[in-house]
Design a protein around this motif. Structure first.
Motif, PDB file in Angstrom:
ATOM      1  N   VAL A  41       0.826  -1.215   0.000  1.00  0.00           N
ATOM      2  CA  VAL A  41       0.000   0.000   0.000  1.00  0.00           C
ATOM      3  C   VAL A  41       0.858   1.263   0.000  1.00  0.00           C
ATOM      4  O   VAL A  41       2.048   1.232   0.324  1.00  0.00           O
ATOM      5  N   CYS A  42       0.193   2.351  -0.382  1.00  0.00           N
ATOM      6  CA  CYS A  42       0.790   3.681  -0.299  1.00  0.00           C
ATOM      7  C   CYS A  42       0.563   4.164   1.130  1.00  0.00           C
ATOM      8  O   CYS A  42      -0.565   4.156   1.622  1.00  0.00           O
ATOM      9  N   THR A  43       1.641   4.559   1.824  1.00  0.00           N
ATOM     10  CA  THR A  43       1.504   4.955   3.224  1.00  0.00           C
ATOM     11  C   THR A  43       0.604   6.185   3.368  1.00  0.00           C
ATOM     12  O   THR A  43      -0.146   6.305   4.328  1.00  0.00           O
ATOM     13  N   ALA A  44       0.657   7.084   2.380  1.00  0.00           N
ATOM     14  CA  ALA A  44      -0.095   8.332   2.490  1.00  0.00           C
ATOM     15  C   ALA A  44      -1.607   8.116   2.447  1.00  0.00           C
ATOM     16  O   ALA A  44      -2.344   8.659   3.268  1.00  0.00           O
ATOM     17  N   CYS A  45      -2.089   7.303   1.503  1.00  0.00           N
ATOM     18  CA  CYS A  45      -3.543   7.173   1.364  1.00  0.00           C
ATOM     19  C   CYS A  45      -4.049   5.780   1.717  1.00  0.00           C
ATOM     20  O   CYS A  45      -5.254   5.558   1.804  1.00  0.00           O
ATOM     21  N   GLY A  46      -3.154   4.842   1.915  1.00  0.00           N
ATOM     22  CA  GLY A  46      -3.580   3.484   2.280  1.00  0.00           C
ATOM     23  C   GLY A  46      -4.071   2.662   1.101  1.00  0.00           C
ATOM     24  O   GLY A  46      -4.440   1.507   1.272  1.00  0.00           O
TER      25      GLY A  46
ATOM     26  N   THR B  46       5.583   8.921  -7.673  1.00  0.00           N
ATOM     27  CA  THR B  46       4.420   9.640  -7.154  1.00  0.00           C
ATOM     28  C   THR B  46       3.205   8.739  -7.293  1.00  0.00           C
ATOM     29  O   THR B  46       2.998   8.119  -8.342  1.00  0.00           O
ATOM     30  N   HIS B  47       2.425   8.653  -6.216  1.00  0.00           N
ATOM     31  CA  HIS B  47       1.187   7.887  -6.283  1.00  0.00           C
ATOM     32  C   HIS B  47       0.125   8.799  -6.877  1.00  0.00           C
ATOM     33  O   HIS B  47      -0.330   9.739  -6.233  1.00  0.00           O
ATOM     34  N   ARG B  48      -0.264   8.521  -8.117  1.00  0.00           N
ATOM     35  CA  ARG B  48      -1.169   9.413  -8.833  1.00  0.00           C
ATOM     36  C   ARG B  48      -2.528   9.522  -8.134  1.00  0.00           C
ATOM     37  O   ARG B  48      -3.176  10.559  -8.178  1.00  0.00           O
ATOM     38  N   ARG B  49      -2.939   8.430  -7.483  1.00  0.00           N
ATOM     39  CA  ARG B  49      -4.260   8.417  -6.872  1.00  0.00           C
ATOM     40  C   ARG B  49      -4.396   9.487  -5.780  1.00  0.00           C
ATOM     41  O   ARG B  49      -5.437  10.109  -5.617  1.00  0.00           O
ATOM     42  N   CYS B  50      -3.305   9.710  -5.015  1.00  0.00           N
ATOM     43  CA  CYS B  50      -3.405  10.696  -3.927  1.00  0.00           C
ATOM     44  C   CYS B  50      -2.453  11.874  -4.137  1.00  0.00           C
ATOM     45  O   CYS B  50      -2.512  12.858  -3.423  1.00  0.00           O
ATOM     46  N   GLY B  51      -1.544  11.762  -5.102  1.00  0.00           N
ATOM     47  CA  GLY B  51      -0.638  12.864  -5.403  1.00  0.00           C
ATOM     48  C   GLY B  51       0.595  12.933  -4.507  1.00  0.00           C
ATOM     49  O   GLY B  51       1.447  13.795  -4.673  1.00  0.00           O
TER      50      GLY B  51
HETATM   51 ZN   LIG Z   1      -1.475   7.245  -2.180  1.00  0.00          ZN
END
Ligand SMILES: [Zn+2]
Ligand SMILES: [Zn+2]
Length: 321
Positions: free
Chosen positions: A127-132, A275-280
């Motif tokens: 997972v992306c730590t920022a948005c899960g 960069t995780h495009r989903r959350c930026g």
């Molecule tokens: Zn994310």
């Protein structure tokens, strides 16, 4: 010197310079399963003793394992994972995840993972730590970072290992180690994740000699990692697209990138930024439990192996981390 031989630096290539060898990966896999002694490594990996001894030495020199005397008389040593070695655990979990999805049946179902924190059988989820959100290769953008440069890869001329070792461990992560442990193949896949699909683009990016490139492209197509399509007739031109099976290797490479950034970053900073495009947000990957969503720590995960009949022979191999 001919600069044509250089490829773009990236923490994945740096990480693979250290661990990207089939034998080294087999040894690390055993270490994560709690193996410490030379004879046990030998039994599980099936590697010939001189090769095993050589790779253990290299892994100690690279700081992934430490050699500790556990008995004075007679003098006996064992190999323990260091903090740096344990840092490869998320990448190892992603290899387990991949193998559980894509290894040929019936091997796929042989390994169960139990999360001690919630007590459930679980899947490791990247997972992306920022948005899960779960990491999907198509939702991540690559950009050159401050530490980008060109490196001369330390590829040797070794051909693909045709005879695979016959120890128990070879059965566990066999397929994924064949791909990740072959640096040419992993470099080709990296190009795919960077959006390069055409033969000429892949060749330019990887700088692999044409005969080896042709060999690896053929292998990756034959094993369902790439699909070859003709995009232009006379002269005919081909492109190679990643399949879902190949895209599922992305989390393995992401975790290797993170590890390489931590241990091998240049002073200027990381060579590649995601960069995780989903959350930026900049992508900071983590591996969590599919059931309780908590991060999977090395000392809270237990592997259970099913025997051939499909039942659990007690604890076949407890990970004594
Ligand atoms: Zn994310
Ligand atoms: Zn859990």
């Amino acid at each position: 010197m001919n600069d044509k031989k250089y490829v773009r630096a990236c923490s994945i290539t740096r990480a693979l310079d250290v661990i990207g060898d089939h034998a080294a990966l087999l040894i690390l896999e055993c270490a994560f399963l709690g193996v410490r002694k030379f004879d046990a490594f030998q039994r599980r990996t099936g590697l010939l003793r001189p090769l095993l001894s050589n790779r253990l030495k290299q892994l100690v020199e690279s700081g992934l394992l430490t050699k500790v005397a556990y008995c004075e008389r007679p003098l006996r040593y064992e190999y323990r994972l260091t903090e740096k070695g344990r840092g490869l655990y998320p990448a190892a979990l992603m290899m387990v995840r991949w193998e559980r999805r894509w290894a040929p049946l019936p091997r796929r179902t042989e390994l169960r993972l139990v999360h001690a924190l919630c007590g459930c059988e679980a899947d490791p989820v990247p997972v992306c730590t920022a948005c899960g959100g779960e990491i999907d290769a198509r939702e991540v953008e690559w950009r050159e970072g401050p530490g980008v440069g060109l490196v001369l890869p330390h590829y040797d001329r070794r051909r693909r290992q045709t005879r695979m070792p016959e120890g128990d461990a070879a059965l566990l992560l066999d397929t994924v180690l064949r791909v990740v442990g072959d640096r040419w193949s992993s470099l080709i896949l990296r190009s795919g994740f960077m959006g390069l699909t055409r033969y000429d683009e892949i060749r330019e990016e990887t700088q692999i000699a044409t005969n080896i490139l042709a060999d690896r492209l053929r292998w990756l197509c034959a094993h369902g990692f790439l699909v070859k399509r003709t995009y232009q007739e006379s002269p005919s031109r081909h492109e190679y697209r990643l399949t879902e099976k190949a895209r599922d290797l992305y989390p393995v490479l992401t975790m290797l990138l993170q590890w390489g950034d931590r241990w091998y970053a240049s002073p200027e900073g990381p060579p590649i930024l995601l960069t995780h495009r989903r959350c930026g947000a900049p992508l900071e990957p983590a591996v969590v439990c599919s059931v309780c969503k908590e991060p999977l720590h090395i000392d809270q995960v237990r592997f259970e192996m099913l025997n051939e009949a499909g039942s659990l022979p007690g604890m076949a191999q407890a990970a004594a981390f």
